[in-house]
Enzyme design. Structure first.
Site, PDB file in Angstrom:
ATOM      1  CB  SER A 147      73.089  33.167  81.735  1.00  0.00           C
ATOM      2  OG  SER A 147      73.940  31.474  82.324  1.00  0.00           O
ATOM      3  CE  LYS A 184      73.940  28.490  79.686  1.00  0.00           C
ATOM      4  NZ  LYS A 184      74.327  29.447  81.166  1.00  0.00           N
ATOM      5  CB  SER A 207      73.509  31.035  84.875  1.00  0.00           C
ATOM      6  OG  SER A 207      73.631  32.395  84.900  1.00  0.00           O
TER       7      SER A 207
END
Lengths: 100, 492, 493
Positions: free
Chosen positions: C155, C79, C179
């Site tokens: 997210s 990420k 997330s």
């Protein structure tokens, strides 16, 4: 209760965010909705409940006082929008004594 | 009705750099002589995703200082973030201890002009220093930032408003510095900015001679930021006290804390005036909250006890010892304890010398002259044993006090022992009565006037005669022996 | 079997046997990205040359028979809020960090490199991890591989989509309020939030420091265990990282937990719950029942609505502080036009941050500001303790808690963008675990009639990741959901 436009402008200034006029109203509405929602916490009796700031009961994490190399000046300044002669450069600051 | 009395009340916030090798929350070396932005790492630069880790040594030194100030060490201390935007503060928050500091409620006894006054200590806490912001020298409309200082461990000592004059403010600052240096907590080099002062000044408005009666009222508190010398502390406080008096005289009803609150002022040392920086209306909203990246500090009682047990001697302990054991005067003690190296050295000399007064006098005149000239600690210039030996030789009459400066020069220059210097240079006083009688006879013969005066009971004349005797022996004539011979010969 | 249809564990074994080369694995991954990512938009940065170099280097070591790390040759995505020092930018989906290159690796990146993984690229995310749809990114939204008109969740939507679309077998995400688990659920993959403190946050760009935790996204429970094994453990640079031994997760994975008491909180089965989601989750819990588990109805009175309210005070407060550093002085974006220093701050931040980040900065600034601190921030910390107590009391009675990860399957792109509160409620069932610091996972438990995946959330107490994985594996062995592929993979594979 919600957030007035004045309050929105105040917190935006504290958080150093510039808002255009039309944004102030939009954010005031959105933030008011959210604040209304979080206000449900006031229903809860939390008298005598100790605030939980740290999720785990860890303490006294200490580091030995031994120097280790950091970044070179070039690395330190490498991502700066404006730098010269080993310094970060910013618009001239009139000292208002903010520095602690 | 006469004007009310105005009583000065000053509380001080003192910041000092701790004597650690590395910064508070990262392993960057603390240096004062490095090129800009060369002692930095992602942590003190506030780069994304990096995390602070407490410097154990800094915590230990801070607790030591808190103990030295008689504070209690709470069982729980935590870190908080204090928010304000400034280019010398890369994270735009400072990690500090807001409401649960590591030391609470102590005091410091301060000597001034032979009197002692006590200043209450509100709290002692740790934080990180900011970097340095300077105006660019090229005349452009630019400021420049150096972050080497960012994250330097900073101890803040906050006092109660117990200080009652500008002179006391200075004395308090000096006493705090002395304590920090004695305890090894900080070097407190003022030139390097290792110690900074922020006095909070207000005058208590009394309506009786003792300032009592009714609710206490005060003139508006002014905080003077970032004073970095004792002289400026004293001058700025004196200026502010006078300014408060003037303002109050001009507007006794309006110039009160109630009406005007608190303001922050700067100090222009060149012009000797303070100036307004910001008033209460513009006060910051620091939005303190517990620092989630750091865990609390929960000192084990045994750990605190160990620090307490291992505490170096404080200046007041040393002062007490020198006064009670060696019977020195308050002035002598003030001088000798002004610095831990000097006081340790002096104590060692005093322990070995036969006469404390002679020894203390030698250190203060001959010793300190070299300390000042060479800018070196006394322990790096002399051995305590040599100074004690010189003192003893003077006290016993083996050498004259007047040869001491020469002996001290030789001690520094040659590295020889005091005894060797006296022997090699034949500096011992002559006490040989046979030789001295011959000299005295000569002196009497060559100075009939003074000899006559002395014979007739004029004691003053003896000085002249002894002086002549010393001249004839190259300074080595023991004046006491010469005096005895003169008495015998002229008055016997 | 196509390379990328293998699990990470299978690839790892094949690589060690030399039935597969790291170069081939990397090429397969790069090819899948090239083919699918124009549609999915899971990645924000890749460096094919660096990937090939790295794969060749690992192949050389595998060929030489020398010792290699746990993930030798396995492609992994990271990420974009985890710092990468060499080559790849780290921008957190934000214009304010556009082009910034970290001069250091995050702890998890160091661990991946030490495990000889091949980091393929950085994945898209909601700006500074603030969002539940991966639409709040300066790079544009990521699309759900199962239906590209819907969101992947967020997210960590980029990481979840990259795994779901089989561009990589493994990806790291971060979970502050759900997330990892919520995009895991919406993309039909396994997403795990370890206990707070289990994985070092050093080099994870902070959103809410007391809640953020890094964890694995993978297609199977075993793969999640493998990736967690590689990154878990103590790090002296993170004071909140816990110095506890890391168990061998894979070694115990197939040992069922018996007897097993499952807590089913009525608060997780509320009105707003999508009926299809409810049916699939209840069926999944039924599978455990058939395996001999005992169901216990429990109460978590503070763990949903109150937890969300608490979360939207605590997280923005910490965020308003953590994001203060993006000011145009030391790195990142600076507005070209400004009148003075304060104006420069305000314009740089205003131009650099998106609306969601601004909302949260303002909300957090408000909650911490003078006069509101006690009523909001401090109150929230008190309620946070009540949330924690709910879970502590529950875990005295049960071994784990089960319910839906998300109240709905993947929702259409744009649906919740104009209604921040509706977006915030996407995290209704997940934030409790972050508040309480406990471990949680989302595992695939079926598909809706429209073909959208649904996730079962399982929660266990602090530092019980081994048990959580074993419980998850019990269900996975009984079902076949992980073998399903999104249609976009079929079409071009």
């Amino acid at each position: 209760m919600g957030l007035s436009k004045r309050e929105v402008l105040h917190v935006a200034h504290l958080g150093r965010i510039h808002l255009a006029d039309d944004e102030v109203e939009k954010f005031a509405d959105q933030l008011s909705t959210i604040v209304d929602y979080v206000n449900q916490l006031s229903e809860l009796d939390t008298e005598g409940v100790e605030p939980l700031a740290h999720a785990l009961p860890i303490h006294n994490v200490l580091r030995p006082d031994e120097p280790r190399p950091g970044l070179s000046t070039d690395q330190a300044l490498g991502g700066a929008p404006d730098a010269a002669d080993g310094f970060f450069r910013v618009p001239r600051v009139i000292d208002d004594g903010s520095s602690a | 009705m006469s004007a009310p009395d105005l009583i000065t009340t000053i509380g001080m916030e003192v910041h000092l750099h701790l004597a650690t090798r590395t910064k508070m929350f990262c392993p960057c070396e603390v240096r004062y002589d490095a090129p800009p932005n060369s002692c930095v790492c992602p942590v003190c630069l506030g780069m994304p995703g990096v995390l602070p880790v407490m410097n154990g040594r800094a915590v230990e030194l801070a607790v030591r200082m808190a103990i030295g100030l008689g504070c209690t060490i709470p069982a729980f201390a935590k870190w908080d973030r204090k928010h304000y935007y400034y280019p010398d503060l890369p994270k735009n928050y400072q990690i500090s201890e807001y409401d649960e500091p590591l030391g609470l409620g102590g005091h410091l006894d301060v000597e001034l002009d032979g009197e002692t006054f006590r200043v209450g200590i509100t709290r002692v806490h740790l934080e990180e220093d900011a970097g340095k912001l300077m105006h660019a020298e090229d005349g452009s409309n630019v400021s420049v930032v150096d972050l080497n200082r960012t994250g330097t461990p900073l101890l803040e000592v906050v006092s109660e408003p117990d200080i009652q004059s500008a002179a006391q403010a200075r004395a308090y600052g000096e006493a705090l510095r002395q304590l920090a240096v004695y305890l090894g907590v900080g070097h407190c080099n003022m030139q390097l900015g290792q110690m900074r002062f922020e006095p909070n000044i207000s005058l208590k408005i009394g309506d009786g001679p003792d300032g009592s009666g009714g609710q206490p009222r005060y003139t508006p508190i002014t905080e003077i930021k970032n004073l970095n010398s004792f002289r400026s502390v004293e001058r700025a406080c004196a200026f502010e006290i006078a300014r408060h008096r003037d303002e109050f005289a001009a507007d006794p009803a309006g110039y009160t804390l109630e009406n005007q609150g608190k303001s922050t002022r700067g100090w222009n040392d060149d012009r000797g005036v303070s100036f307004l920086m910001r008033s209460k209306e513009e006060a910051h909203d620091y939005r303190y909250f517990p620092e989630p990246d750091l865990v609390p500090f929960v000192p084990a009682p045994e750990w605190v006890d160990k620090i307490r047990a291992d505490m170096p001697e404080t200046p007041s302990q040393k002062r007490y010892k020198l006064v009670t054991t060696y019977r020195l005067s308050p002035y002598e003690v003030d001088v000798l304890v002004s610095d831990p190296d000097l006081s340790d050295f002096s104590e060692e000399v005093l322990r070995n010398a036969q006469d404390s007064s002679t020894a203390a006098g030698l250190i203060m005149t001959e010793g300190l002259r070299f300390v000042n000239e060479r800018d070196k600690p006394i322990s790096k210039l002399f051995k305590p044993g040599d100074v004690a030996a010189v003192s003893d030789m003077i006290f016993s009459g083996e050498i004259s006090r007047s040869v001491a400066p020469h002996v001290f020069v030789q001690l520094v220059e040659t590295g020889k022992s005091a005894a060797d210097i006296v022997r090699d240079e034949n500096l011992a006083q002559t006490s040989d009565e046979g030789e001295l009688e011959r000299v005295v006879d000569e002196v009497i013969r060559e100075n009939p006037g003074p000899a006559q005066d002395f014979a007739e009971g004029k004691d003053k004349a003896v000085g002249r005669l002894i002086g002549m005797a010393k001249q004839k022996t190259g300074g080595k004539a023991n004046p006491n022996v010469v005096r005895e011979i003169l008495i015998r010969k002229l008055r016997g | 079997m196509a390379i990328l249809d293998q699990t990470a564990c299978q690839m790892r074994d094949a690589l060690r046997r030399r039935d597969l080369t790291a170069a081939d694995a990397a090429e397969a991954s790069l090819a899948a990205i090239e083919r699918l990512d124009p549609t999915v938009a899971a990645f924000v940065a890749t460096d094919a040359c660096a990937v090939r170099r790295r794969a060749a280097e690992i192949d050389a070591r595998l060929d030489a028979g020398g010792p290699v790390g746990l993930l030798a040759g396995v492609p992994v995505a990271v990420k974009d809020n985890m710092c990468t020092a060499d080559g790849l930018p780290t921008s957190c989906g934000s214009r304010i960090l556009d082009g910034w290159r970290a001069p250091y690796n995050a702890h998890v990146v160091e661990r991946l490199l030490a495990a000889d993984a091949v980091i393929v690229g950085k994945t898209n995310m909601d700006e500074f991890a603030m969002g539940s749809s991966t639409e709040h990114s300066c790079f544009g939204p990521t699309h759900n591989p199962w239906d590209t008109a819907t969101v992947p969740g967020g997210s960590s939507g980029g990481s979840a989509a990259a795994v779901a679309a089989r561009m990589v077998p493994l990806a790291l995400g971060s979970d502050t309020g759900g997330s990892i688990r919520q995009p895991g659920s919406l993309c039909g993959v396994v997403g795990m939030k370890p206990t707070y403190g289990r994985v070092s946050r050093y080099g994870l760009v902070a959103f809410a420091s007391s809640l953020d935790q890094i964890g694995p996204l993978a297609r199977t429970v075993g793969d999640a265990a493998l990736l967690l094994q590689a990154v878990a453990g103590h790090d002296a640079r993170d004071s909140t990282s816990v110095n506890e031994p890391v168990p061998d997760y894979l070694a115990v994975l197939d040992e069922p937990v018996a007897p097993l008491r499952i807590g089913v909180p009525k608060e997780f089965f509320t009105e707003g719950l999508d009926p299809e989601v409810e049916r699939l989750v209840r069926e999944a819990i039924g599978v455990y029942e058939r395996l001999g588990a005992k169901l216990v109805e429990i109460d978590l009175p503070h763990a949903t609505d109150y937890a969300i309210a608490t979360y939207y005070i605590v997280a923005p407060s910490e965020a308003s502080s953590n994001l203060a550093r993006y000011d145009g002085v030391h790195y990142g974006y600076r507005a070209p036009e400004h009148a003075d220093m304060i104006d420069m701050y305000m314009r740089s931040r205003s131009e650099g941050f998106g609306d969601e980040v601004k909302r949260r900065i303002m909300l957090g600034t408000f909650a911490l500001s003078s006069g509101y601190y006690d009523a909001y921030y401090k109150k929230a910390l008190r309620v946070r303790r009540l949330v924690r107590r709910d879970f502590d009391e529950a875990f005295e009675k049960v071994d784990c808690i089960m319910g839906p990860t998300s109240a709905t399957p993947a929702f259409p792109l744009g649906e919740r963008l104009e209604n921040p509160l509706a977006m915030y409620l996407s995290d209704l069932f997940t934030v409790g675990a972050n508040m309480a610091a406990i471990a949680g996972i989302s595992i695939p438990c079926g598909f809706t009639g429209a073909g959208l995946p649904v996730g079962l959330q399982i929660l266990t107490g602090v530092f019980t990741e081994d048990r959580l994985l074993r419980i998850s594996r019990m269900y996975e062995r009984q079902t076949d959901w992980t073998s399903r592929r999104p249609a976009i993979c079929e079409a071009s594979a």
